[in-house]
Design a protein around this motif. Structure first.
Motif, mmCIF file in Angstrom:
data_model
loop_
_atom_site.group_PDB
_atom_site.id
_atom_site.type_symbol
_atom_site.label_atom_id
_atom_site.label_comp_id
_atom_site.label_asym_id
_atom_site.label_seq_id
_atom_site.Cartn_x
_atom_site.Cartn_y
_atom_site.Cartn_z
ATOM 1 N N GLU A 26 0.814 -1.209 0.000
ATOM 2 C CA GLU A 26 0.000 0.000 0.000
ATOM 3 C C GLU A 26 0.850 1.262 0.000
ATOM 4 O O GLU A 26 0.325 2.366 -0.106
ATOM 5 C CB GLU A 26 -0.923 0.009 1.218
ATOM 6 N N ARG A 27 2.157 1.107 0.128
ATOM 7 C CA ARG A 27 3.079 2.241 0.112
ATOM 8 C C ARG A 27 4.430 1.766 -0.425
ATOM 9 O O ARG A 27 4.563 0.610 -0.828
ATOM 10 C CB ARG A 27 3.235 2.829 1.512
ATOM 11 N N GLU A 28 5.386 2.660 -0.435
ATOM 12 C CA GLU A 28 6.689 2.344 -1.006
ATOM 13 C C GLU A 28 7.384 1.215 -0.256
ATOM 14 O O GLU A 28 7.153 0.991 0.933
ATOM 15 C CB GLU A 28 7.594 3.583 -0.986
ATOM 16 N N ILE A 29 8.244 0.516 -0.968
ATOM 17 C CA ILE A 29 9.053 -0.560 -0.390
ATOM 18 C C ILE A 29 10.514 -0.127 -0.442
ATOM 19 O O ILE A 29 11.020 0.288 -1.495
ATOM 20 C CB ILE A 29 8.862 -1.877 -1.157
ATOM 21 N N ARG A 30 11.187 -0.202 0.692
ATOM 22 C CA ARG A 30 12.603 0.159 0.783
ATOM 23 C C ARG A 30 13.471 -1.070 0.538
ATOM 24 O O ARG A 30 13.172 -2.152 1.044
ATOM 25 C CB ARG A 30 12.925 0.748 2.165
ATOM 26 N N ILE A 31 14.550 -0.888 -0.223
ATOM 27 C CA ILE A 31 15.515 -1.959 -0.461
ATOM 28 C C ILE A 31 16.854 -1.485 0.096
ATOM 29 O O ILE A 31 17.509 -0.611 -0.479
ATOM 30 C CB ILE A 31 15.645 -2.281 -1.956
ATOM 31 N N VAL A 32 17.247 -2.045 1.219
ATOM 32 C CA VAL A 32 18.467 -1.628 1.900
ATOM 33 C C VAL A 32 19.637 -2.456 1.378
ATOM 34 O O VAL A 32 19.564 -3.687 1.325
ATOM 35 C CB VAL A 32 18.343 -1.814 3.427
ATOM 36 N N THR A 33 20.713 -1.775 1.004
ATOM 37 C CA THR A 33 21.887 -2.487 0.521
ATOM 38 C C THR A 33 23.154 -1.937 1.162
ATOM 39 O O THR A 33 23.245 -0.740 1.449
ATOM 40 C CB THR A 33 22.009 -2.394 -1.016
ATOM 41 N N GLY A 34 24.116 -2.816 1.368
ATOM 42 C CA GLY A 34 25.383 -2.417 1.954
ATOM 43 C C GLY A 34 26.390 -1.929 0.944
ATOM 44 O O GLY A 34 27.546 -1.649 1.306
ATOM 45 N N PHE A 35 25.991 -1.802 -0.328
ATOM 46 C CA PHE A 35 26.902 -1.325 -1.367
ATOM 47 C C PHE A 35 26.674 0.166 -1.624
ATOM 48 O O PHE A 35 25.536 0.629 -1.666
ATOM 49 C CB PHE A 35 26.697 -2.106 -2.658
ATOM 50 N N PRO A 36 27.748 0.913 -1.814
ATOM 51 C CA PRO A 36 27.592 2.356 -2.042
ATOM 52 C C PRO A 36 27.109 2.666 -3.442
ATOM 53 O O PRO A 36 27.259 1.857 -4.367
ATOM 54 C CB PRO A 36 29.012 2.887 -1.823
ATOM 55 N N ALA A 37 26.529 3.854 -3.607
ATOM 56 C CA ALA A 37 26.080 4.300 -4.921
ATOM 57 C C ALA A 37 27.255 4.339 -5.885
ATOM 58 O O ALA A 37 28.352 4.784 -5.546
ATOM 59 C CB ALA A 37 25.440 5.680 -4.804
ATOM 60 N N GLY A 38 27.024 3.822 -7.082
ATOM 61 C CA GLY A 38 28.055 3.838 -8.101
ATOM 62 C C GLY A 38 28.878 2.574 -8.183
ATOM 63 O O GLY A 38 29.616 2.385 -9.155
ATOM 64 N N SER A 39 28.765 1.702 -7.187
ATOM 65 C CA SER A 39 29.483 0.429 -7.248
ATOM 66 C C SER A 39 28.777 -0.492 -8.235
ATOM 67 O O SER A 39 27.602 -0.308 -8.564
ATOM 68 C CB SER A 39 29.548 -0.219 -5.873
ATOM 69 N N ALA A 40 29.499 -1.511 -8.712
ATOM 70 C CA ALA A 40 28.924 -2.427 -9.696
ATOM 71 C C ALA A 40 27.680 -3.109 -9.148
ATOM 72 O O ALA A 40 26.675 -3.265 -9.862
ATOM 73 C CB ALA A 40 29.971 -3.470 -10.103
ATOM 74 N N ALA A 41 27.728 -3.517 -7.872
ATOM 75 C CA ALA A 41 26.578 -4.196 -7.276
ATOM 76 C C ALA A 41 25.377 -3.269 -7.183
ATOM 77 O O ALA A 41 24.239 -3.672 -7.467
ATOM 78 C CB ALA A 41 26.948 -4.716 -5.883
ATOM 79 N N GLU A 42 25.613 -2.021 -6.794
ATOM 80 C CA GLU A 42 24.505 -1.076 -6.644
ATOM 81 C C GLU A 42 23.906 -0.718 -7.996
ATOM 82 O O GLU A 42 22.686 -0.574 -8.129
ATOM 83 C CB GLU A 42 25.018 0.173 -5.914
ATOM 84 N N ILE A 43 24.756 -0.608 -9.009
ATOM 85 C CA ILE A 43 24.261 -0.332 -10.357
ATOM 86 C C ILE A 43 23.372 -1.480 -10.835
ATOM 87 O O ILE A 43 22.330 -1.265 -11.472
ATOM 88 C CB ILE A 43 25.439 -0.110 -11.324
ATOM 89 N N SER A 44 23.753 -2.710 -10.509
ATOM 90 C CA SER A 44 22.935 -3.859 -10.901
ATOM 91 C C SER A 44 21.579 -3.822 -10.208
ATOM 92 O O SER A 44 20.556 -4.188 -10.795
ATOM 93 C CB SER A 44 23.657 -5.165 -10.556
ATOM 94 N N LEU A 45 21.568 -3.374 -8.953
ATOM 95 C CA LEU A 45 20.305 -3.283 -8.221
ATOM 96 C C LEU A 45 19.391 -2.244 -8.854
ATOM 97 O O LEU A 45 18.176 -2.455 -8.966
ATOM 98 C CB LEU A 45 20.574 -2.939 -6.757
ATOM 99 N N ARG A 46 19.948 -1.133 -9.280
ATOM 100 C CA ARG A 46 19.129 -0.104 -9.929
ATOM 101 C C ARG A 46 18.504 -0.634 -11.220
ATOM 102 O O ARG A 46 17.352 -0.332 -11.534
ATOM 103 C CB ARG A 46 19.967 1.145 -10.193
ATOM 104 N N ALA A 47 19.263 -1.427 -11.950
ATOM 105 C CA ALA A 47 18.724 -2.020 -13.178
ATOM 106 C C ALA A 47 17.597 -2.992 -12.844
ATOM 107 O O ALA A 47 16.564 -3.036 -13.535
ATOM 108 C CB ALA A 47 19.830 -2.726 -13.950
ATOM 109 N N LEU A 48 17.787 -3.781 -11.781
ATOM 110 C CA LEU A 48 16.752 -4.735 -11.377
ATOM 111 C C LEU A 48 15.495 -4.003 -10.932
ATOM 112 O O LEU A 48 14.368 -4.408 -11.276
ATOM 113 C CB LEU A 48 17.263 -5.618 -10.239
#
Length: 319
Positions: A26-48
């Motif tokens: 019914e509202r936004e869902i937060r996705i918490v990650t331990g990777f910083p913005a701009g890292s390969a892992a974080e970029i993959s999460l944004r694509a997902l």
């Protein structure tokens, strides 16, 4: 009369339960990650997340909490209400390996894997003009003098891969911890750290441009993109390191109601299989996969069985 009343109450209760399930989220869902913005892992999460928004009609918000080998992010996930409105993205090696190196206020089994969507393929790399860009030269030097290598956080996959590699090959490697690959890749390029360990996506462009060079692949198969880089297996390292090629995984608190985890798992599975996501991941040098909870749990268990005894021997377990 009483039986009819009870039946009516049960029907109403079931109807309410179905309605509740159908209204999530019914509202936004937060996705918490331990990777910083701009890292390969974080970029993959944004694509997902871009693909997942096709299947979730409320905003999906990424929250970056880098540091302490993803422990800060996972502690925040576990501190949040177990209602499905906060999920996490973490490597599948975290609950099986990294978790055991920190004192945390939750159990590793509290982390419920939902969907694995990208698998890392780790490499050891150096500057292209390094005298140790050749595997044999690197090993010869590292057996005689300490060599620094960078990675993301203490107790993470790059840290452990380096320690296991050093132990197996008799090397003197010194780990330098950074918050993400966006920090230590430039440090290697600048000559501040001799080498680094990262997923190939984090250095593919630099390999192509000739500013960085791969020393060895931590696995049993050469990379199709860079077939000239040897593997630890063919160099005689008799330790299976493939399990440490982490899978980036969407996780939830195991106490989240089952109907909500099913909905989340379904949405992120569709996103992982979405051609748009897979094309974006591949173009970024990532290796897209779609692993379900059972496969992920088997990987977690295997990583735990392999790594915990090693960490105990190396005095790396939290006390």
């Amino acid at each position: 009369m009483m039986k009819k009343l009870i039946s009516a109450v049960m029907v109403v209760a079931l109807s309410v339960g179905v309605a509740v399930a159908q209204t999530f989220p019914e509202r936004e869902i937060r996705i918490v990650t331990g990777f910083p913005a701009g890292s390969a892992a974080e970029i993959s999460l944004r694509a997902l997340v871009r693909s997942a928004q096709k299947f979730v009609d409320k905003p999906l918000i990424i929250v970056n909490r880098p540091g302490a080998g993803q422990s800060i992010a996972m502690q925040e996930l576990m501190n949040a209400p177990a209602d499905g409105y906060t999920v996490g993205m973490v490597t599948d090696t975290f609950p099986g390996m990294t978790y055991h190196q920190y004192k945390l206020r939750f159990e590793a089994e509290d982390i419920q894997p939902l969907v694995g969507y990208v698998q890392f393929r780790h490499v050891l790399f150096v500057k292209s003009d390094s005298p140790y860009r050749n595997y044999d030269d690197f090993v010869t030097h590292a057996r005689q003098s300490p060599v620094t290598y960078g990675g993301t956080g203490v107790g993470t996959t790059p840290d452990m891969l380096g320690k296991i590699f050093a132990r197996a090959a008799g090397l003197k490697l010194e780990y330098i911890s950074f918050r993400g690959s966006n920090e230590y890749v430039p440090s290697v390029m600048g000559g501040h750290v001799v080498s680094g360990i990262v997923d190939i996506s984090g250095v593919a462009k630099q390999f192509e441009q000739g500013t960085l060079a791969g020393v060895v692949v931590f696995g049993s198969e050469r990379l199709p993109e860079f077939p000239q880089i040897p593997t630890v297996a063919e160099k005689g390292i008799n330790v299976d390191m493939s399990m440490f090629n982490s899978v980036l995984t969407i996780v939830a608190n195991r106490s989240v109601p089952a109907d909500r985890t099913r909905m989340l798992q379904d949405a992120f599975t569709k996103a992982a299989n979405d051609p748009e996501f897979r094309a974006a991941a591949t173009s970024a040098g990532l290796h897209p996969v779609t692993f379900g909870p059972e496969t992920l749990q088997r990987r977690i268990n295997a990583a735990r069985e392999l790594s915990v005894p090693l960490m105990r021997e190396m005095n790396l377990l939290a006390k």
